[in-house]
Design an enzyme around this catalytic site. Structure first.
Site, PDB file in Angstrom:
ATOM      1  N   LYS A 171      30.440  41.085  27.091  1.00  0.00           N
ATOM      2  CA  LYS A 171      30.013  39.879  27.795  1.00  0.00           C
ATOM      3  C   LYS A 171      28.719  39.378  27.152  1.00  0.00           C
ATOM      4  CE  LYS A 171      31.913  40.111  32.463  1.00  0.00           C
ATOM      5  NZ  LYS A 171      31.586  40.149  33.909  1.00  0.00           N
ATOM      6  N   ARG A 177      37.635  44.625  36.455  1.00  0.00           N
ATOM      7  CA  ARG A 177      36.301  44.500  35.864  1.00  0.00           C
ATOM      8  C   ARG A 177      35.330  43.797  36.804  1.00  0.00           C
ATOM      9  NH1 ARG A 177      34.507  43.074  29.627  1.00  0.00           N
ATOM     10  NH2 ARG A 177      32.262  43.223  30.051  1.00  0.00           N
ATOM     11  N   ASN A 228      30.522  43.728  38.963  1.00  0.00           N
ATOM     12  CA  ASN A 228      29.582  42.714  39.444  1.00  0.00           C
ATOM     13  C   ASN A 228      28.995  43.062  40.810  1.00  0.00           C
ATOM     14  OD1 ASN A 228      29.890  40.921  37.212  1.00  0.00           O
ATOM     15  ND2 ASN A 228      31.836  40.222  38.062  1.00  0.00           N
ATOM     16  N   ARG A 286      32.526  30.489  13.905  1.00  0.00           N
ATOM     17  CA  ARG A 286      33.663  30.863  14.759  1.00  0.00           C
ATOM     18  C   ARG A 286      33.822  32.371  14.914  1.00  0.00           C
ATOM     19  NH1 ARG A 286      36.116  26.379  11.884  1.00  0.00           N
ATOM     20  NH2 ARG A 286      36.222  24.564  13.265  1.00  0.00           N
ATOM     21  N   HIS A 289      22.006  37.453  41.732  1.00  0.00           N
ATOM     22  CA  HIS A 289      21.766  36.252  40.926  1.00  0.00           C
ATOM     23  C   HIS A 289      21.159  35.138  41.767  1.00  0.00           C
ATOM     24  CE1 HIS A 289      24.812  37.271  37.471  1.00  0.00           C
ATOM     25  NE2 HIS A 289      23.725  38.017  37.446  1.00  0.00           N
ATOM     26  N   HIS A 337      16.157  41.396  36.391  1.00  0.00           N
ATOM     27  CA  HIS A 337      17.596  41.383  36.679  1.00  0.00           C
ATOM     28  C   HIS A 337      18.023  42.627  37.454  1.00  0.00           C
ATOM     29  CE1 HIS A 337      21.882  40.895  36.330  1.00  0.00           C
ATOM     30  NE2 HIS A 337      21.979  41.999  35.616  1.00  0.00           N
ATOM     31  N   HIS A 377      25.742  41.527  42.144  1.00  0.00           N
ATOM     32  CA  HIS A 377      25.328  40.422  41.284  1.00  0.00           C
ATOM     33  C   HIS A 377      25.389  39.064  41.975  1.00  0.00           C
ATOM     34  CE1 HIS A 377      25.581  43.585  38.340  1.00  0.00           C
ATOM     35  NE2 HIS A 377      25.213  42.792  37.366  1.00  0.00           N
ATOM     36  N   GLU A 387      21.502  49.768  37.717  1.00  0.00           N
ATOM     37  CA  GLU A 387      22.845  49.693  37.149  1.00  0.00           C
ATOM     38  C   GLU A 387      23.499  51.069  37.075  1.00  0.00           C
ATOM     39  OE1 GLU A 387      24.523  47.043  36.537  1.00  0.00           O
ATOM     40  OE2 GLU A 387      23.137  45.388  36.138  1.00  0.00           O
ATOM     41  N   LYS A 404      31.975  52.459  32.427  1.00  0.00           N
ATOM     42  CA  LYS A 404      32.167  51.055  32.062  1.00  0.00           C
ATOM     43  C   LYS A 404      33.257  50.908  31.012  1.00  0.00           C
ATOM     44  CE  LYS A 404      30.044  46.693  31.102  1.00  0.00           C
ATOM     45  NZ  LYS A 404      28.807  45.884  30.999  1.00  0.00           N
ATOM     46  N   GLU A 418      38.269  40.311  32.655  1.00  0.00           N
ATOM     47  CA  GLU A 418      38.126  40.147  34.100  1.00  0.00           C
ATOM     48  C   GLU A 418      39.260  39.296  34.685  1.00  0.00           C
ATOM     49  OE1 GLU A 418      34.439  38.562  36.594  1.00  0.00           O
ATOM     50  OE2 GLU A 418      33.863  40.193  35.265  1.00  0.00           O
TER      51      GLU A 418
END
Length: 366
Positions: free
Chosen positions: A142, A241, A245, A120, A252, A266, A248, A184, A226, A236
């Site tokens: 993330k 935030r 993206n 956990r 993606h 990527h 993306h 990026e 960032k 987000e």
């Protein structure tokens, strides 16, 4: 040393940036040891750096063990997640221990997610070895793996305890990987910083040629940008935030079309995705056409994909939009898009017609 704080209350941590930091890592990791061994998780591409790190720790009297995983995007999988968590449990990992993610974005994402769910929640340290990970994925918490349905769909927000960035590790990074990470860097200028985009236009090629001062500046500036956004909107929820993206959603979809393989890295998908986002914004009259052309021109000059043809994508618009339907940002049946009113003026648009996106994509040369 440049220190960038990520201000998140009880989950706050520092990003420490310094050339040669790998060989000085024991001074930074020692306070986290708790008289317990570190577990270093790396991949076959950078295992030699893990050997250096282990030797540095041993010289300071700090114990460690190393787990080496296969390199590549395919490692962000259920199978590798199971393998890693089993390996950590076999080593008797405790919640207060620190696992060190030494590698690029794949290793950082996988280790972050594994430690988020193991017992956990265990601690981890990010030590990114690629430009993409140093300027983006190692900061912000993330973590995720991929699934058959799409990229990063299974994951959690789990902040590291510390991020240690050694720009010298980029000396051995292949040029293609450096270019992918540079996408990026450019992103931070396109989001809300025209001045930084102009800096990229003037200094990007020097950075990619290994200029240490350009590289150091780009890393520190990107991390600072960032960290500021993450501090404002960690999970987000406010939309701030989401600006990170940019590129993306399109990117993606392109990655999915290539099976998340080395056909399109990527960062290459993000580069093409940003150019597509600007081109689509211009087509809708939101953004000056010359801005879209300027973005594409800089990406092209940097050796990055800037449209479908340069990304090697021949799929139809409908096919690419089908990939987008699995995007984790889907909300009440609609997909928000990051579009632009100009360079440095990105915004979140929740009224985009996917059929229009498909038509736009079909109009592009293959």
């Amino acid at each position: 040393m440049k220190i960038v704080p990520v201000a998140l209350g009880a989950r706050s941590y520092e990003v420490r940036i310094k050339a040669g930091l790998l060989d000085d890592a024991a001074a930074h990791l020692g306070p986290l040891a708790r008289n317990r061994p570190f577990v270093i998780v790396t991949d076959t591409n950078v295992a030699r750096h893990a050997e250096r790190l282990a030797a540095t720790l041993a010289a300071a009297g700090l114990a460690s063990d190393t787990i080496v995983l296969p390199a590549g995007e395919a490692t962000k999988s259920w199978a590798q997640l199971e393998s890693l968590t089993d390996a950590l449990l076999e080593r008797g990992i405790e919640r207060g221990d620190h696992v060190i993610a030494l590698g690029g974005g794949v290793i950082g994402d996988l280790v972050g997610f594994a430690t988020a769910i193991l017992k956990r929640g265990c601690n981890f340290v990010q030590m990114p070895t690629t430009l993409l990970a140093q300027v983006d994925s190692s900061v912000g918490g993330k973590t995720a793996i991929n699934s058959r349905a799409g990229k990063n769909l299974i994951g959690a927000f789990h902040q590291p305890s510390l991020v240690l960035i050694d720009p010298d590790l980029l000396d051995t990074l292949p040029l293609r990987e450096q270019r992918a990470g540079y996408a990026e860097v450019v992103k931070y200028g396109l989001i809300d910083d025209l001045g930084f985009f102009e800096w990229c236009e003037g200094n990007g090629l020097a950075l990619l040629s290994g200029d240490s001062s350009a590289r150091a500046y780009a890393i520190a500036h990107s991390v600072g940008a960032k960290a500021r956004i993450v501090a404002e909107d960690e999970r987000e929820t406010t939309g701030k935030r989401a600006l990170l993206n940019l590129g993306h959603t399109f990117g993606h979809a392109l990655e999915a079309e290539t099976g998340f393989s080395d056909r399109l890295l990527h960062g290459e998908g993000v580069a093409a995705g940003m150019a597509l986002a600007f081109a689509y914004s211009a087509r809708r009259g939101l953004c000056p056409g010359q801005d879209a052309e300027r973005v594409a021109a800089h990406l092209r000059a940097s050796g990055l994909p800037f449209d479908l043809a340069s990304a090697g994508i021949a799929a139809s618009g409908a096919r690419l939009v089908e990939h987008m339907l699995h995007d984790k940002k889907m909300d009440a049946g609609t997909l928000p898009f990051l579009l632009a009113r100009g360079i440095g003026q990105t915004y979140l648009d929740k009224q985009v017609d996917l059929a229009d996106v498909a038509s736009f994509l079909d109009e592009l040369p293959r």
